[in-house]
Design a protein around this motif. Sequence first.
Motif, short mmCIF file in Angstrom:
data_model
loop_
_atom_site.label_atom_id
_atom_site.label_comp_id
_atom_site.label_asym_id
_atom_site.label_seq_id
_atom_site.Cartn_x
_atom_site.Cartn_y
_atom_site.Cartn_z
N ALA A 189 -52.21 39.18 11.77
CA ALA A 189 -50.73 39.21 12.14
C ALA A 189 -49.85 38.28 12.86
O ALA A 189 -48.76 38.49 12.20
CB ALA A 189 -51.14 40.26 13.76
N SER A 190 -50.35 37.49 12.52
CA SER A 190 -50.12 36.14 12.68
C SER A 190 -49.09 35.63 10.94
O SER A 190 -48.55 35.24 11.08
CB SER A 190 -50.85 34.96 13.00
N GLU A 191 -49.84 35.69 10.43
CA GLU A 191 -49.88 35.27 9.02
C GLU A 191 -48.60 36.75 8.59
O GLU A 191 -47.62 36.06 7.98
CB GLU A 191 -50.63 35.01 8.31
N GLY A 192 -48.59 37.43 9.07
CA GLY A 192 -47.65 38.40 9.35
C GLY A 192 -46.18 37.95 9.42
O GLY A 192 -45.16 38.70 9.35
N LEU A 193 -46.29 37.25 10.67
CA LEU A 193 -45.51 37.47 11.24
C LEU A 193 -44.62 35.95 10.46
O LEU A 193 -43.71 35.53 11.58
CB LEU A 193 -45.37 37.05 13.01
N GLY A 194 -45.45 35.29 9.56
CA GLY A 194 -44.75 33.62 9.16
C GLY A 194 -45.13 32.70 9.78
O GLY A 194 -44.45 31.39 9.35
N ALA A 195 -46.24 32.31 10.45
CA ALA A 195 -47.07 31.17 11.06
C ALA A 195 -47.46 31.11 9.04
O ALA A 195 -48.38 31.86 8.87
CB ALA A 195 -47.75 31.49 12.05
N ARG A 196 -47.50 29.78 9.79
CA ARG A 196 -48.43 28.84 9.12
C ARG A 196 -50.15 28.70 9.07
O ARG A 196 -50.34 28.93 10.14
CB ARG A 196 -48.35 27.33 8.13
N THR A 199 -49.92 26.80 12.33
CA THR A 199 -49.75 26.98 13.29
C THR A 199 -50.86 28.19 14.02
O THR A 199 -50.92 28.08 15.46
CB THR A 199 -49.02 27.67 13.00
N THR A 200 -51.73 28.90 12.75
CA THR A 200 -51.97 30.09 13.47
C THR A 200 -53.52 29.41 14.03
O THR A 200 -53.72 30.05 15.16
CB THR A 200 -52.95 31.25 11.66
N ARG B 80 -46.54 35.42 5.20
CA ARG B 80 -45.85 34.75 6.33
C ARG B 80 -44.03 34.09 5.08
O ARG B 80 -43.45 34.07 5.77
CB ARG B 80 -46.31 33.46 6.54
N PHE B 88 -50.35 47.31 13.25
CA PHE B 88 -51.66 47.32 12.82
C PHE B 88 -51.72 48.51 13.58
O PHE B 88 -51.33 49.08 14.39
CB PHE B 88 -51.96 45.82 13.30
#
Lengths: 290, 358
Positions: A189-196, A199-200, B80, B88
């Motif tokens: 979810a974090s990566e999908g929201l654009g986080a490297r 950051t994750t 990303r 999800f």
Amino acid sequence: MVHTLRQTSGTTLTSRENWGTLFLILPALVFIASWFLIPLGQLFALSLSSEAGPLASYAELIGSSVFRRVFVNTMVLACIVTIICVVLAYPTAYLLTKLRGFWFSVALYCVLVPFWISVLVRTFSWMLLLERNGPINSFLMYSGITTSPINMLFNNFSVYLGMVHVLLPYAIFPMYSSMLRVDNRLLQASEGLGARGTTTFLRVYLPLTMPGVLAGGAFVLLLALGFYITPTLLGGLQNLTAAMLIDNFVNERLVWPLAAAASFILLGLVLGILALASKFLSLGSLVGMR
Amino acid sequence: MAKSAESGVQVSFRNVGKDFGSVRALDPISLDIRSGEFLTLLGPSGSGKTTLLNIAAGFLSPDTGQVLLGERDVTHVPPRDRNIGMVFQNYALFPNLNVGENVAYGLKVRKYPKAQVEALVTKALNMVQLGGYAGRAIQQLSGGQQQRVALARAMVIQPDVLLMDEPLGALDRQLRKHVQLEIRRLHLAAPRTTISVTHDQEEAMVMSDRVAIMSQGRIEQIGTPHELYATPKNTFVARFLGESNILPVFVLGEKDGQISFTIDGSDGVWSASAGNTSVTGAASLLVRPERLQIAERGQPGLAGRVAEVVYLGELTARRVTLDCGKELWMRSMSASPADVGDRIEVRWRGADARVLSS
């Protein structure tokens, strides 16, 4: 009517079960009371039994600059060992969560096997390894890195090394279990929201594994505070710890009230840290439960 | 409405295939999703629908083929950098952050100025009717509320594509119906290219512009919910979407789009519209339960006996055991009198039934 009857007999059964439970834990209660609580009470009585008056032992200890320094030493030593353990354990625990099959078993046993070997044996092994004429110094001189043997024994280095070695698994396992509980989809979810990745890690993974870090850290800190064998065998005179001081009171100076009082000050310190730790995490998570 | 539809990005799968070891998860699939379109991948578990979604998100990379977002080939672009919004299955809300922080996550990662983050988060939470919940902990929310936070978090970053993996799977039935309509309304108010995955046919029918029915790594049929329901291509699609009666038949010939056939085990020649271009020999007849009627005196019908009557409120369902041994379900307005044990004859209008190659 049938229902009522069944319910009534049900409650009777429950209270009978309560008695049964009590009966089952009775041996453990008796054991703890007779081998732990009563001796602890006797020790406390001993600490108040100085000829100079009930609180004289405590007053002597708190008034003595040597004793205070030994306690500060012990705290500093325990804190540094804890920090080193946490820093080393975190990536190790992470690696354990990522490995599968054969390599997981290998890594797990690398952590576990030393855990099963007696502390005394491991400490003596370090003495042999770190000796002036030991294999490490021989290797360093043979390979030309140094011309004369390096003093690796009876100083801070050897104490930290030995204690970290013994205590590392206590930090690894709580972290490992908290890492296993992190839902992989949160990272997605974090990566999908654009986080490297960083950051994750900082905003999701680290906060979620923090209970494990605190639990492992608290474990190591509490054990390090009472450590005796390793600092005694591997440390020099400057590495005097509270446990060694208590040993000195008992075996050398034969002032048992003083030893008892010192023990209770150490116990108080440990309980204080435990209370502080339990503010941030439930005691259950200390032993990996939830 | 038209504006946001234009700014949405079309998704293209081109010959996208994926194997997991020796198991084929996706036969190479080609599929285009239009700008602003809500497409649902519907299928049983193991049909490859989640695999396809994860390939769109970038959590899986395909063995063959390409994925395009608009003009951009994103086959090897990490999630990303795709600008996707993902909802999800169990929402995957960050338990260490509160509602507002969860929604703000994607904006903060994109380094939006603080004031703008706050404004957008408030707007997004209002959109899903959770205004004033920003300070709540995730654990304090009900399942339905968590679902809406997940939706707000995915939509607030203005994604080119919204991806949803069983978005309503964890909700109870009553709530699910409500949220289906809610999502449909949000979509119609601001159309955004959306791919949703589900195994729930009702969810697919209510929310989607188009539905792709998947089975064993292939797309069986794709079309509007109405097209799929009224004109299924094969018995799998017919069975999967809605209730259906399927009888084995033998095709005699075709004339003006009407196929004449015999029904195994009973007399007479019957007719229905053609489901496939060329059906010959052994085939299957599809009649929806609500299209079956009780034949009036003098009309030709299949004879049978009412075996079961189920009262459904405005409708009554009847199980009819035909004389040939086959069973049919029929649904009709409650007024019709046939009761258990009554002998009846059932019929259908030619346009209401379809013959499919089996």
